[in-house]
Design a protein around this motif. Structure first.
Motif, PDB file in Angstrom:
ATOM      1  N   UNK A 185      -7.130 -20.829   5.192  1.00  0.00           N
ATOM      2  CA  UNK A 185      -8.343 -21.488   5.662  1.00  0.00           C
ATOM      3  C   UNK A 185      -8.133 -22.063   7.066  1.00  0.00           C
TER       4      UNK A 185
ATOM      5  N   UNK B  92      -6.007 -20.902   9.343  1.00  0.00           N
ATOM      6  CA  UNK B  92      -6.017 -19.729  10.223  1.00  0.00           C
ATOM      7  C   UNK B  92      -7.438 -19.361  10.595  1.00  0.00           C
ATOM      8  N   UNK B  93      -8.265 -19.266   9.556  1.00  0.00           N
ATOM      9  CA  UNK B  93      -9.640 -18.807   9.740  1.00  0.00           C
ATOM     10  C   UNK B  93     -10.439 -19.758  10.602  1.00  0.00           C
ATOM     11  N   UNK B  94     -10.280 -21.066  10.339  1.00  0.00           N
ATOM     12  CA  UNK B  94     -11.101 -22.033  11.068  1.00  0.00           C
ATOM     13  C   UNK B  94     -10.683 -22.092  12.528  1.00  0.00           C
TER      14      UNK B  94
ATOM     15  N   UNK C 192      -9.287 -19.652  14.218  1.00  0.00           N
ATOM     16  CA  UNK C 192      -9.785 -18.383  14.770  1.00  0.00           C
ATOM     17  C   UNK C 192     -11.280 -18.469  15.018  1.00  0.00           C
TER      18      UNK C 192
END
Lengths: 333, 289
Positions: free
Chosen positions: A119, A121-123, A125
């Motif tokens: 999560x 990583x995703x945020x 990114x």
């Protein structure tokens, strides 16, 4: 056995080493031995500063970011837009770049400290791409994919103009980078810096000993963002141009690569990585610009496979081994 | 107005099905091994280019090329899993990220070398060009084809995971790898097969996507596609097939609607929605962990 005062370990570790002084003197002497490559030398310093900002977060704090270019680009656009609108004094522009990026980092840190793993990583990114697309959509202000044109920077201290050779730019970047390294050096050897490393090694235990990690992680994210903004502002001022790539995913990925290549969690990992990476890119992309990414990918794969601690980590391990062998030889005698 | 809305719905669903095909492998493999495979988009790219080469250069009929692409990309995926990925399952996630970004960069440069940096398009049979009447609605033939094929595969996948022995093994491994292993499930083999299947589906999705997106470029796996995959996976919840399907369809619809009604803000609104969703539910809409 002598008694050791508490904190003596800190003092020993934080003592200034001769090697560091020599390193910075060697960099300062760059105009003497590479007078024709001062622009590249400034870019290496700027990239090293950017990697240093990530080192604080990822190398010391153990928090992954795949969108660190968001802060770099924010700093670059802040400095560039100020100059474009007539505020051409460089030092105050640079301070503004740092403050705006730090403010963004502070705001983002409230989201970031709540997350971990995929999560996170995703945020990071997502935040990076969000700003990239925002800058692209606001083409009236940022110039969109054409970049920010007409960035004019006044002479440094009213005396030294920014020229094509990049002499002023180099000295300017050198002094800022030196100051930033001194600051980060102070931070990582402080109790605050040690608690970050504690969090990296074992977040659960840091919580158990009652360390207020959420506040500290917010602080380190803010500092890291500010330093990244400083690097971005420097790039904008020394090149007198800001392109959308200052915010791009490639830049975020590159800085992670540079840090890992040099060695994360070490003060000079980013500098070594930037040196190798930028010179490598200069040589390899001159031969074959289209396939630069192939070499970049290959380097990354090889580093991960064979040298996970980076150049500095690998070198340190080698040194320990050689010393160990020497000690063994001595014992045998 | 109603027709416009229905067309939009139709196009969004077609896109969503495509995203589901490309991303489902990533969802299941990430759920199973916690392996962050950012190179998943490279399999889709490989599938797209293989499809183009097969149909235009080798003269293979479009419908015959699709299963060939599926098998070929699946085999490549299995090969990479066995030789490279396997050694990283115990490593920290940063290692996964770095390693797979490195592979993606190499794949992008490799595709540039083999297929050039221009946009490459695919020739599809005549019956897939133009418009068709479907339930009283004038729709693009290719999109209808996409929806039917993709929908059939999605149904088969959901059914396979819920009703077959292998599907049960996959679900058990996603739920609790150690427990599955103690029950005698060969987790390594299950994972290899799942990975091959997932890469094959990504390749198939990539081949189907070429004509839908109007051609592909080597930078295909780096751009928004990677992000869309990750959105499908994280918002849907790791390892949840139905969650991934729901997330993919929602994303497809949101993308189509946003591009139609607010093209300027569409590009970044999607990231905003993602960040907010992840703050609200860090483990996905239907995620349990």
């Amino acid at each position: 056995m002598e008694s050791i005062a508490p904190g003596a370990g800190f003092e020993r570790r934080s003592r200034l080493r001769a090697g560091e002084v020599l390193l910075w003197l060697a960099i300062a002497a760059a105009p003497l031995y590479v007078p024709g490559h001062l622009v590249l030398a400034s870019q290496i310093l700027i990239t090293a500063l950017f990697a240093l900002s990530l080192d604080l977060l990822l190398g010391y704090g153990g928090m992954i970011s795949l969108g660190h270019a968001a802060y770099f680009g924010t700093g670059a656009y802040t400095a560039g837009l100020l100059a474009q609108h007539g505020w051409s004094e460089p030092i105050s522009g640079l301070v503004a770049a740092m403050l705006v990026a730090a403010a963004l980092g502070f705001a983002a840190s409230f989201v970031i400290v709540r997350l971990s793993g995929v999560a996170l990583l995703m945020v990071t990114l997502g935040l990076g791409l969000l700003l990239f697309e925002l800058a692209n959509a606001l083409a009236d202000i940022t110039g969109g994919s054409d970049g920010l044109q007409g960035v004019e920077i006044a002479p440094l201290l009213g005396l030294f103009g920014f020229d094509m050779v990049g002499r002023t730019g180099f000295v300017y970047a050198y002094l800022v980078a030196l100051g930033a390294f001194a600051l980060v050096r102070r931070i990582v050897h402080s109790p605050f810096g040690l608690s970050l490393q504690g969090y990296r090694e074992n977040p659960a235990r840091m919580a158990q000993i009652g360390a207020p990690m959420a506040a500290r992680l917010r602080l380190v994210n803010t500092i890291s963002a500010g330093l990244a903004g400083l690097a971005g502002g420097l790039l904008a001022q020394t090149t007198q141009f800001v392109g959308l790539d200052a915010l791009g995913f490639e830049r975020s990925a590159e800085v992670v690569i540079i840090l890992i290549l040099g060695g994360g969690g070490r003060l000079y990992g980013g500098l070594v990585g930037a040196l190798v990476f930028m010179i490598g890119r200069d040589v390899l992309s001159e031969a074959n610009p289209e396939y630069w990414y192939f070499w970049l990918g290959l380097i990354l794969v090889l580093v991960v496979l064979f040298m996970p601690q980076g150049i500095l980590g690998g070198g340190a391990a080698l040194l320990v081994r050689l010393r160990g062998r020497a000690a063994l030889g001595e014992a045998a005698r | 107005m109603a027709v416009e809305l229905l067309t939009l719905l139709f196009n969004g669903l077609a896109y969503g099905v495509l995203l589901f095909l490309m991303a489902i492998g990533l969802s299941v493999t990430m759920g199973m091994m916690n392996f962050v495979n950012l190179a998943h988009g490279a399999f889709a790219m490989l599938g797209g280019y293989l499809g183009i080469s097969l149909t235009t250069r080798a003269g293979v009929p479009f419908l015959a090329a699709l299963p060939l692409v599926f098998v070929a990309v699946g085999a490549v995926g299995a090969g990479i899993e066995v030789t490279l990925y396997r050694r990283f399952y115990r490593s920290p996630q940063l290692t996964h990220v770095l390693f797979t970004i490195g592979l993606t960069f190499m794949a992008v440069a490799g595709a540039t070398y083999v297929w050039g940096s221009q946009i490459a398009a695919m020739r599809v049979p005549d019956w897939l060009i133009g418009q068709t009447m479907f339930l009283g609605l004038q729709v693009g033939s290719y999109r209808l084809f996409l929806l039917l094929v993709g929908g059939a595969i999605a149904l088969a996948l959901v059914f396979g995971l819920e009703r077959t022995r292998f599907g049960a093994m996959v679900r058990a491994t996603v739920d609790n790898r150690r427990m599955a292993q103690s029950l005698g499930i060969d987790v390594g083999r299950v994972f290899s097969l799942t990975f091959a299947l997932g890469s094959g589906l990504a390749g198939l999705g990539g081949a189907l996507a070429v004509n839908f997106l109007g051609g592909i470029q080597p930078a295909f796996p780096l751009g928004y596609l990677l992000v869309y995959f990750l959105i499908v996976v994280t918002v849907g919840g790791l390892g949840s097939t139905l969650g991934a399907l729901a997330a993919a369809l929602l994303l497809g619809l949101a993308d189509a609607a946003a591009k139609f009604y607010a093209p300027v803000i569409a590009s970044f609104a999607i990231y905003l929605v993602m960040v907010v969703l992840l703050m609200w539910r860090p483990h996905g809409i239907l995620g349990r962990r």
